[in-house]
Structure formats: C-alpha cells, structure tokens
Write an enzyme that holds these catalytic residues in place. Structure first.
Site, PDB file in Angstrom:
ATOM      1  N   SER A   1      36.623  47.504  32.968  1.00 13.10           N
ATOM      2  CA  SER A   1      35.221  48.352  33.305  1.00 13.10           C
ATOM      3  C   SER A   1      35.965  49.811  34.400  1.00 13.10           C
ATOM      4  O   SER A   1      35.211  50.719  34.193  1.00 13.10           O
ATOM      5  CB  SER A   1      34.410  47.454  34.210  1.00 13.10           C
TER       6      SER A   1
ATOM      7  N   HIS B   1      34.594  42.130  26.633  1.00 14.05           N
ATOM      8  CA  HIS B   1      33.583  40.993  27.554  1.00 14.05           C
ATOM      9  C   HIS B   1      33.554  40.948  26.127  1.00 14.05           C
ATOM     10  O   HIS B   1      33.156  39.308  26.337  1.00 14.05           O
ATOM     11  CB  HIS B   1      32.595  41.840  29.077  1.00 14.05           C
TER      12      HIS B   1
ATOM     13  N   LYS C   1      30.202  44.586  47.541  1.00 13.24           N
ATOM     14  CA  LYS C   1      31.396  45.615  46.773  1.00 13.24           C
ATOM     15  C   LYS C   1      30.850  46.861  46.000  1.00 13.24           C
ATOM     16  O   LYS C   1      29.601  46.234  45.438  1.00 13.24           O
ATOM     17  CB  LYS C   1      32.065  44.712  45.544  1.00 13.24           C
TER      18      LYS C   1
ATOM     19  N   ARG D   1      44.350  39.847  29.602  1.00 10.27           N
ATOM     20  CA  ARG D   1      44.789  41.584  28.583  1.00 10.27           C
ATOM     21  C   ARG D   1      46.211  41.085  29.471  1.00 10.27           C
ATOM     22  O   ARG D   1      46.391  41.765  28.421  1.00 10.27           O
ATOM     23  CB  ARG D   1      44.233  42.160  29.534  1.00 10.27           C
TER      24      ARG D   1
HETATM   25  P1  ADP Z   1      35.559  40.986  37.800  1.00 12.42           P
HETATM   26  O1  ADP Z   1      35.558  42.224  38.483  1.00 12.42           O
HETATM   27  O2  ADP Z   1      35.718  39.619  38.221  1.00 12.42           O
HETATM   28  O3  ADP Z   1      37.347  40.944  36.895  1.00 12.42           O
HETATM   29  P2  ADP Z   1      34.915  41.679  35.294  1.00 12.42           P
HETATM   30  O4  ADP Z   1      33.383  42.559  34.608  1.00 12.42           O
HETATM   31  O5  ADP Z   1      35.643  43.056  34.977  1.00 12.42           O
HETATM   32  O6  ADP Z   1      34.881  41.041  36.234  1.00 12.42           O
HETATM   33  O7  ADP Z   1      35.568  40.751  34.445  1.00 12.42           O
HETATM   34  C1  ADP Z   1      34.780  39.563  33.342  1.00 12.42           C
HETATM   35  C2  ADP Z   1      36.413  38.715  32.381  1.00 12.42           C
HETATM   36  O8  ADP Z   1      36.553  39.478  31.714  1.00 12.42           O
HETATM   37  C3  ADP Z   1      37.180  38.445  33.589  1.00 12.42           C
HETATM   38  O9  ADP Z   1      38.037  37.628  32.842  1.00 12.42           O
HETATM   39  C4  ADP Z   1      38.999  39.596  32.742  1.00 12.42           C
HETATM   40  O10 ADP Z   1      39.521  39.689  32.548  1.00 12.42           O
HETATM   41  C5  ADP Z   1      38.262  39.557  31.300  1.00 12.42           C
HETATM   42  N1  ADP Z   1      38.083  40.986  30.267  1.00 12.42           N
HETATM   43  C6  ADP Z   1      37.749  41.988  31.373  1.00 12.42           C
HETATM   44  N2  ADP Z   1      37.951  43.060  30.292  1.00 12.42           N
HETATM   45  C7  ADP Z   1      38.253  42.445  29.461  1.00 12.42           C
HETATM   46  C8  ADP Z   1      38.778  42.523  27.912  1.00 12.42           C
HETATM   47  N3  ADP Z   1      39.115  44.051  27.563  1.00 12.42           N
HETATM   48  N4  ADP Z   1      39.172  41.604  26.376  1.00 12.42           N
HETATM   49  C9  ADP Z   1      39.731  40.777  27.169  1.00 12.42           C
HETATM   50  N5  ADP Z   1      38.972  40.396  28.973  1.00 12.42           N
HETATM   51  C10 ADP Z   1      38.684  40.978  29.194  1.00 12.42           C
END
Ligand code: ADP
Length: 153
Positions: free
Chosen positions: A129, A19, A43, A92
């Site tokens: 995450s 992120h 959630k 990703r």
């Molecule tokens: P959600 O629960 O909406 O998926 P996240 O917090 O998991 O939210 O992710 C938010 C954003 O961060 C999404 O666009 C996801 O693709 C991006 N993201 C998550 N992990 C990575 C990573 N390792 N590299 C690049 N983008 C990421």
C-alpha cells in the site's frame, strides 16, 4: 463442531492485489473470514475510512464467506468479539516475517489467538500500500496493483 472464524486485519490504504490474493487463499480454510479495517485515529491515511471500506465491500461483496468489518483497538479484542480463533497475515519478505512474528507471539500470549501466515505470491511480493500511495501521489497508473473496485481519478 464450532464455526471456524478468522480475521484478516489491515489498514488497506488502499487495498491491493497482494491483500486480495492472501484473503482469497485463506477464505476456503474457514467458515467465515472477516476482512477487518483497523481504524487508528492517530495514524494518518491517504484515503478516508468510508472510501477504504467501500472498496473492500465492492471487492469482496460476491464472496459468500468473506465479511468486511471495521474496528478500533486491538485485533485480539476484535477476535474475541467475533469468536475468531485465528488471524491471517501475508508475508512478503524477511522484514515482514521478523515484524509479524513478534506481533503473532504477543497476540497468542494475550488472547490465545494464533496467527497463520501465507507467503505472498512472487508476482505480488513487491506490491505494498505504501508504494501504491507513492505512485498515486505522483499520478502514476496503479491499476495493475489494486483490485478493480479501486478507481483512482
Ligand atoms: P498494516 O498497516 O497492518 O501493515 P496492511 O493493510 O498494509 O496493514 O497489510 C495487511 C496485511 O497484508 C499484512 O499481513 C501484510 O503483510 C499483508 N500484505 C500486504 N501487502 C501484501 C502483498 N503484496 N502480498 C501479500 N501480503 C501482503
């Protein structure tokens, strides 16, 4: 010219280096980038909202044009309230792409908000995450996958 604002929405449960990388690469493209913690009451999260917010605030506190906000409801409604014309998402892999593309098209048709995608850096493409939570649940060291602000006891 009007201010260029964008929103990076997520649940950040917890925020990861993936992120952070996308956010820091997107921030120079806008006057203000809002890192928006989406609160979804149905959630279940591993970490409470206040904790997730505090980690984001500590991580981005020193970035002049990054603001951390929390929101409930639709991202397009948040964009309208903040006057943001763009959503930023990280990609990703092809699974992310397929899923994010439908949401992006929906947001564009509903709220005239366009989504910009940035590819994950190869060294972060495996970080999520979900996996970090799995590691934490199994007492593994996750310090390589989360920013310094995230201190897991
Ligand atoms: P959600 O629960 O909406 O998926 P996240 O917090 O998991 O939210 O992710 C938010 C954003 O961060 C999404 O666009 C996801 O693709 C991006 N993201 C998550 N992990 C990575 C990573 N390792 N590299 C690049 N983008 C990421």
């Amino acid at each position: 010219m009007s201010e260029r604002r964008a929103v990076f929405p997520g649940s950040f449960d917890p925020v990861t280096v993936g992120h952070v990388s996308i956010i820091r690469r997107a921030a120079p493209l806008f006057d203000t980038l809002y890192v928006a913690l989406g609160v979804n009451t149905s959630k279940r999260s591993m970490f409470p909202e206040d904790q997730r917010l505090a980690w984001l605030e500590e991580t981005f506190g020193g970035d002049a044009n990054i603001e951390v906000v929390r929101f409930e409801g639709l991202t397009v409604d948040l964009c309208r309230r903040l006057g943001a014309g763009h959503i930023i998402r990280g990609l990703r892999n092809s699974t992310d792409h397929g899923y994010e593309r439908s949401i992006a098209l929906m947001n564009r048709s509903m709220g005239q908000v366009d989504t910009l995608f940035l590819p994950a850096e190869p060294e972060h493409a495996h970080v999520s995450s979900t996996i970090v939570r799995e590691l934490i649940a199994n007492k593994a060291d996750v310090s390589a996958f989360v920013p310094q602000a995230v201190r897991i006891p």
